[in-house]
Design an enzyme around this catalytic site. Structure first.
Site, mmCIF file in Angstrom:
data_model
loop_
_atom_site.group_PDB
_atom_site.id
_atom_site.type_symbol
_atom_site.label_atom_id
_atom_site.label_comp_id
_atom_site.label_asym_id
_atom_site.label_seq_id
_atom_site.Cartn_x
_atom_site.Cartn_y
_atom_site.Cartn_z
ATOM 1 N N THR A 1 -31.210 -3.698 9.366
ATOM 2 C CA THR A 1 -30.155 -4.289 8.522
ATOM 3 C C THR A 1 -29.226 -5.216 9.313
ATOM 4 O O THR A 1 -28.187 -5.645 8.797
ATOM 5 C CB THR A 1 -29.279 -3.185 7.878
ATOM 6 O OG1 THR A 1 -28.657 -2.421 8.927
ATOM 7 C CG2 THR A 1 -30.076 -2.255 7.000
ATOM 8 N N TYR B 1 -27.975 3.072 10.175
ATOM 9 C CA TYR B 1 -28.841 4.235 9.978
ATOM 10 C C TYR B 1 -30.248 3.744 9.623
ATOM 11 O O TYR B 1 -31.085 4.509 9.222
ATOM 12 C CB TYR B 1 -28.280 5.106 8.847
ATOM 13 C CG TYR B 1 -26.822 5.464 9.070
ATOM 14 C CD1 TYR B 1 -26.468 6.503 9.913
ATOM 15 C CD2 TYR B 1 -25.810 4.713 8.470
ATOM 16 C CE1 TYR B 1 -25.131 6.804 10.145
ATOM 17 C CE2 TYR B 1 -24.470 5.007 8.690
ATOM 18 C CZ TYR B 1 -24.137 6.052 9.538
ATOM 19 O OH TYR B 1 -22.818 6.340 9.771
ATOM 20 N N GLU C 1 -22.793 3.722 2.039
ATOM 21 C CA GLU C 1 -23.085 2.358 2.497
ATOM 22 C C GLU C 1 -21.996 1.380 2.072
ATOM 23 O O GLU C 1 -21.672 0.437 2.787
ATOM 24 C CB GLU C 1 -24.450 1.921 1.964
ATOM 25 C CG GLU C 1 -25.586 2.729 2.581
ATOM 26 C CD GLU C 1 -26.943 2.319 2.064
ATOM 27 O OE1 GLU C 1 -27.144 2.376 0.834
ATOM 28 O OE2 GLU C 1 -27.800 1.953 2.871
ATOM 29 N N CYS D 1 0.841 -1.198 0.000
ATOM 30 C CA CYS D 1 0.000 0.000 0.000
ATOM 31 C C CYS D 1 0.885 1.261 0.000
ATOM 32 O O CYS D 1 1.200 1.808 1.058
ATOM 33 C CB CYS D 1 -0.904 -0.023 1.232
ATOM 34 S SG CYS D 1 -2.092 1.329 1.275
#
Ligand SMILES: CC(C)C[C@H](N)C(=O)O
Length: 512
Positions: free
Chosen positions: A418, A407, A483, A55
């Site tokens: 969820t 949320y 999301e 990275c």
């Protein structure tokens, strides 16, 4: 906090101010707070951890910080130029990054004995740093940031002006001035995130900022998904779905390779009892990937399901998911030539990579890590606190936040529970590392995560450097960018916790 830290990664995390707060508190503490390791060691560990996942973004950033902290520039020539004590922890860096199940108390023993030995507190500090930066590398790649920030992006991708400024600043190791441009945009978001839990907004999308930092334009996202046209097959199949037999046929078809998506599974259930297999598969292949609507239905049905599974059945289901994961296409072996020259001197044994569980037999380490035997809540947390001040508490809050963050939305739909979907993602990530949550029904993973999503998650965890912006774009297309970042946060945190669990279990074994 240093300006440099208000970087592109921080900006992306600021989609989720609550989490950002915990993330920054932990990162600041382990890098700059009280702790057993000297500062140059801390920054160098960040570099070699990020280098294991190739990275460059994090490597360059922490090289600069290392110098700012008064680190010896010679060390930046690579592993051959560092003190033997620091060099001695490289093996643990390598194992934790790719195959944490191979860590043994003997690794710790050899560090803590003899000349240049490490104290146990120092080892724990190092392990916390290493797992933080391994998993942060996963996050950087899974959000598609590396391609963008290292000038590797394909020309067809739009480059928002701010990102362009940051990119050009970042490409020069010494060019930090351009970073300020992007940072100024974020000050309000970060300030909001740091304002303390009581005053935190539940969800602050920061639209202006997001349009600046969003790396792709997700045209599939809209706010009217609750009205999205549902096809009649799906409705019809919802009835059939309750039939266990059809469900298991659908499940096996979903994972057979030729079929993708929950919609496909539902469709399979509809046709399982009748038509010939080829006709069913044709039908299924014509279906799109899992839609938000179908996912929501699935979550609802799963939460209403009452049937108790036997211990043996639960264990089988875990093994199934584990085996299927091993069958997902594995990334090719990295050859030294492919490693960017800016980081190759921080890497030893580049061919030591994640290995699928199906092939772990060769190492004679086929055992599942069972959460009931060693868990963060009951064991890891207090062990860290014991050896490294309050870090256990900081990490605990951070893990809890990542695990529970919601949320109650999905795509454009509001008031959605969820938890099933999020739990499936979290447990799937840890399953990739051989960790089993004993009370969890891994059948739910196959119900809720389709094959492309599983592949994305596995690559993000194990071979993050292979994730491209295209991969990011092609999963969960109905979800908002925030999301998708939320999913990537879970990848980062569940992975971080998985590594720490293996590391801390060996510390415990070493102590007893
Ligand atoms: C990953 C996402 C589907 C999470 C969802 N937006 C929630 O609020 O829980």
């Amino acid at each position: 906090m240093d300006d440099l830290e208000l970087d592109q990664v921080t900006k992306v995390i600021s989609y989720h101010p609550r989490f950002l707060d915990h993330f920054l508190k932990t990162q600041n503490f382990i890098m700059n707070g009280d702790g057993p390791l000297p500062y140059d060691y801390r920054y160098y560990l960040a570099i070699i951890a990020a280098a294991r996942h190739q990275c460059p973004y994090l490597v360059k950033m922490y090289e600069k910080e290392f110098i700012n902290q008064g680190g010896n520039p010679d060390w930046l020539n690579g592993l051959d130029f560092i003190p033997p004590k620091l060099r001695a922890i490289y093996e643990i860096n390598k194992i934790l990054a790719h195959r944490p199940w191979l860590l043994r108390k003997e690794h710790i023993e050899s560090l803590t004995r003899g000349k240049n030995s490490w104290s146990l507190s120092e080892v724990v500090h190092a392990m916390v740093l290493l797992s933080h930066f391994h998993s942060l590398s996963s996050f950087v790649f899974s959000c598609g940031l590396t391609q963008k920030l290292d000038g590797l992006s394909s020309p067809k991708l739009k480059t928002p002006p701010t990102v362009a400024a940051i990119t050009s600043g970042h490409n020069s190791v010494t060019g930090s001035s351009a970073v300020a441009d992007g940072n100024s945009l974020m000050h309000s978001a970060v300030a909001a995130g740091m304002a303390g839990a009581g005053s935190l907004p539940q969800y602050q999308p920061q639209k202006t900022v997001l349009s600046e930092i969003t790396l792709n334009n997700n045209n599939h996202t809209n706010n009217n998904n609750n009205n999205s046209s549902s096809n009649s097959i799906d409705h019809h199949n919802h009835q059939l779905y309750c039939n266990n037999n059809a469900q298991s046929i659908a499940e096996s078809l979903t994972n057979s390779g030729g079929v993708t998506g929950v919609v496909a599974a539902v469709t399979a259930a509809a046709f399982a009892s009748s038509a010939n297999a080829a006709a069913v598969l044709n039908k299924i292949n014509a279906q799109p990937s899992a839609t938000v609507e179908v996912l929501m239905e699935r979550m609802k049905v799963l939460s209403q399901k009452q049937d108790e599974c036997s211990e043996a059945e639960l264990s089988n289901r875990f093994k199934n998911v584990e085996m299927q994961t091993a069958e997902l296409p594995a990334a090719a072996t990295v050859t030294p030539a492919e490693i960017p020259p800016v980081i190759s001197h921080y890497i030893e044994d580049p061919n030591f990579q994640y290995q699928d569980f199906a092939r772990r037999g060769a190492e004679n380490i086929p055992n599942t890590f069972r959460i009931q035997d060693y868990s963060w809540d009951d064991h890891g947390y207090s062990l860290v606190n014991d050896l490294y001040e309050d870090v256990g508490t900081l990490l605990d809050q951070r893990f809890r936040c990542a695990y529970n963050l919601t949320y109650f939305t999905m795509g454009g739909v509001k008031n959605v529970d969820t938890s099933k979907f999020r739990r499936a993602i979290w447990n799937y990530i840890q399953c990739i590392y051989g960790i089993r949550h004993d009370d969890y029904d891994y059948g739910e993973v196959n119900q809720l995560l389709d094959r492309p999503l599983k592949m994305f998650i596995k690559t993000a965890c194990c071979f993050p450097e292979r994730i491209t912006t295209k991969d990011y774009d092609s999963i969960l297309v109905e979800l908002q960018d925030s999301e998708k970042v939320h999913v990537n946060l879970m990848v980062m945190e569940a992975r971080n916790q998985a590594e720490l669990l293996y590391a801390l279990r060996e510390i415990m074994r070493y102590r007893t």
